[in-house]
Design a protein around this motif. Structure first.
Motif, PDB file in Angstrom:
ATOM      1  N   ALA A   1     -21.516 -10.972  14.142  1.00 19.12           N
ATOM      2  CA  ALA A   1     -20.527 -10.323  15.012  1.00 19.12           C
ATOM      3  C   ALA A   1     -21.178  -9.799  16.289  1.00 19.12           C
ATOM      4  CB  ALA A   1     -19.835  -9.188  14.261  1.00 19.12           C
TER       5      ALA A   1
ATOM      6  N   LEU B   1     -21.749 -12.731  18.490  1.00 19.33           N
ATOM      7  CA  LEU B   1     -20.498 -13.168  19.106  1.00 19.33           C
ATOM      8  C   LEU B   1     -20.066 -12.181  20.188  1.00 19.33           C
ATOM      9  CD1 LEU B   1     -18.337 -15.354  19.090  1.00 19.33           C
ATOM     10  CD2 LEU B   1     -17.136 -14.054  17.309  1.00 19.33           C
TER      11      LEU B   1
ATOM     12  N   VAL C   1      -9.661  -5.876  20.159  1.00 17.06           N
ATOM     13  CA  VAL C   1     -10.034  -7.101  19.446  1.00 17.06           C
ATOM     14  C   VAL C   1      -8.968  -7.322  18.372  1.00 17.06           C
ATOM     15  CG1 VAL C   1     -11.785  -8.261  18.046  1.00 17.06           C
ATOM     16  CG2 VAL C   1     -12.486  -6.654  19.844  1.00 17.06           C
TER      17      VAL C   1
ATOM     18  N   GLY D   1      -7.636 -10.002  15.240  1.00 14.80           N
ATOM     19  CA  GLY D   1      -7.928 -11.133  14.367  1.00 14.80           C
ATOM     20  C   GLY D   1      -6.736 -11.460  13.502  1.00 14.80           C
TER      21      GLY D   1
ATOM     22  N   GLY E   1      -9.679 -13.731  10.148  1.00  9.35           N
ATOM     23  CA  GLY E   1     -10.154 -12.980  11.297  1.00  9.35           C
ATOM     24  C   GLY E   1     -10.279 -11.485  11.099  1.00  9.35           C
TER      25      GLY E   1
ATOM     26  N   ALA F   1     -13.098  -9.629  13.101  1.00 12.11           N
ATOM     27  CA  ALA F   1     -12.582  -8.838  14.221  1.00 12.11           C
ATOM     28  C   ALA F   1     -13.072  -7.398  14.130  1.00 12.11           C
ATOM     29  CB  ALA F   1     -11.057  -8.880  14.253  1.00 12.11           C
TER      30      ALA F   1
ATOM     31  N   VAL G   1     -16.772  -7.392  15.156  1.00  7.71           N
ATOM     32  CA  VAL G   1     -16.919  -7.604  16.598  1.00  7.71           C
ATOM     33  C   VAL G   1     -16.453  -6.357  17.348  1.00  7.71           C
ATOM     34  CG1 VAL G   1     -16.112  -8.959  18.590  1.00  7.71           C
ATOM     35  CG2 VAL G   1     -16.808 -10.117  16.483  1.00  7.71           C
TER      36      VAL G   1
ATOM     37  N   THR H   1      -9.685  -2.234  17.129  1.00  8.52           N
ATOM     38  CA  THR H   1      -9.547  -3.511  16.438  1.00  8.52           C
ATOM     39  C   THR H   1      -8.331  -3.470  15.524  1.00  8.52           C
ATOM     40  OG1 THR H   1     -11.933  -3.805  16.459  1.00  8.52           O
ATOM     41  CG2 THR H   1     -10.701  -5.149  14.929  1.00  8.52           C
TER      42      THR H   1
ATOM     43  N   VAL I   1     -10.233 -13.045  17.803  1.00 13.73           N
ATOM     44  CA  VAL I   1     -11.389 -13.493  17.023  1.00 13.73           C
ATOM     45  C   VAL I   1     -10.905 -14.057  15.693  1.00 13.73           C
ATOM     46  CG1 VAL I   1     -13.478 -12.700  15.858  1.00 13.73           C
ATOM     47  CG2 VAL I   1     -12.896 -11.781  18.091  1.00 13.73           C
TER      48      VAL I   1
ATOM     49  N   GLY J   1     -12.948 -15.866  20.438  1.00 22.31           N
ATOM     50  CA  GLY J   1     -14.256 -16.014  19.805  1.00 22.31           C
ATOM     51  C   GLY J   1     -14.110 -16.415  18.351  1.00 22.31           C
ATOM     52  N   THR J   2     -14.999 -17.294  17.895  1.00 17.84           N
ATOM     53  CA  THR J   2     -14.986 -17.723  16.496  1.00 17.84           C
ATOM     54  C   THR J   2     -16.419 -17.835  15.973  1.00 17.84           C
ATOM     55  OG1 THR J   2     -15.034 -20.090  17.051  1.00 17.84           O
ATOM     56  CG2 THR J   2     -12.857 -19.063  16.814  1.00 17.84           C
TER      57      THR J   2
ATOM     58  N   SER K   1     -18.212 -19.586  20.440  1.00 19.45           N
ATOM     59  CA  SER K   1     -18.428 -19.589  18.996  1.00 19.45           C
ATOM     60  C   SER K   1     -19.912 -19.406  18.712  1.00 19.45           C
ATOM     61  CB  SER K   1     -17.944 -20.900  18.384  1.00 19.45           C
ATOM     62  OG  SER K   1     -18.752 -21.967  18.829  1.00 19.45           O
TER      63      SER K   1
END
Length: 190
Positions: free
Chosen positions: A49, A52, A64, A66, A71, A75, A78, A86, A113, A141-142, A159
């Motif tokens: 994370a 990323l 963020v 997900g 996700g 998420a 991240v 998040t 994410v 983002g992945t 990614s």
């Protein structure tokens, strides 16, 4: 974070699986990337994370988001790395939505994410939620990018690992033709 380190973590945690799989997209594959395997180890999840999150250090992000299920954990990790709010979306009656009192504002700049990007279906469903709220998608983002090149979200998309894992329409699937037993590991089928 170097690609070699990502591969090392994925190997240690059993992310890459072999067999006959029905993906969440409906496509079939002889390989499946089960990112939940790595996300069960908080130290590895946070390391990935942070790697990323680092890819988006120059992008203005407020929230963020997900999609459930793949996700959610990523998420959160991240968001922790970016020190940002998040939240996650989930399906209700088959439609992706915000629940549990989660809200997005028109001014929110959102990083979406997810664990694996194949067809972009889950991410596009989250983008629909953003569009309904007026929030702005600023990046995607992945952990793993296995998409075809024609999928483009028109924002920075990063990614931790890009892979070329074959996916087949069920009518053209060589494993189906061999009548191999199929596994449905994706969360959309639970």
């Amino acid at each position: 974070m170097k690609k070699e380190r990502v591969i090392e973590i994925f190997k240690k945690t059993g992310v890459l699986q072999e067999g006959h799989f029905k993906l969440s997209s409906g496509l079939h594959s002889n390989q499946y990337l089960q990112c939940a395997q790595v996300l069960q180890y908080p130290v590895y999840a946070q390391e990935l994370a942070e790697g990323l999150a680092d890819k988006f250090k120059d992008v203005e992000i407020d929230v963020v988001v997900g999609p459930a299920m793949g996700g959610v954990t990523l998420a959160y990790a991240v968001g922790l790395a970016l020190e940002k709010k998040t939240i996650f979306t989930e399906r209700e009656n088959g439609k992706m939505t915000l629940r549990r009192g989660f809200r997005l504002n028109e001014a929110d700049k959102v990083l979406v994410v997810d664990d694996v990007l194949t067809t972009g279906k889950s991410i596009n469903e989250v983008i629909e939620v953003l569009n309904e709220t007026g929030a702005e998608l600023v990046a995607v983002g992945t952990l793993v990018d296995r998409r075809s090149k024609e999928i483009n979200f028109e924002v920075p998309t990063e990614s931790m690992l890009a892979v070329d894992v074959k996916a087949y329409d069920p009518k053209e699937c060589p494993m189906c033709q061999e009548e191999l037993e199929i596994t449905k590991p994706g969360s959309r089928f639970l």
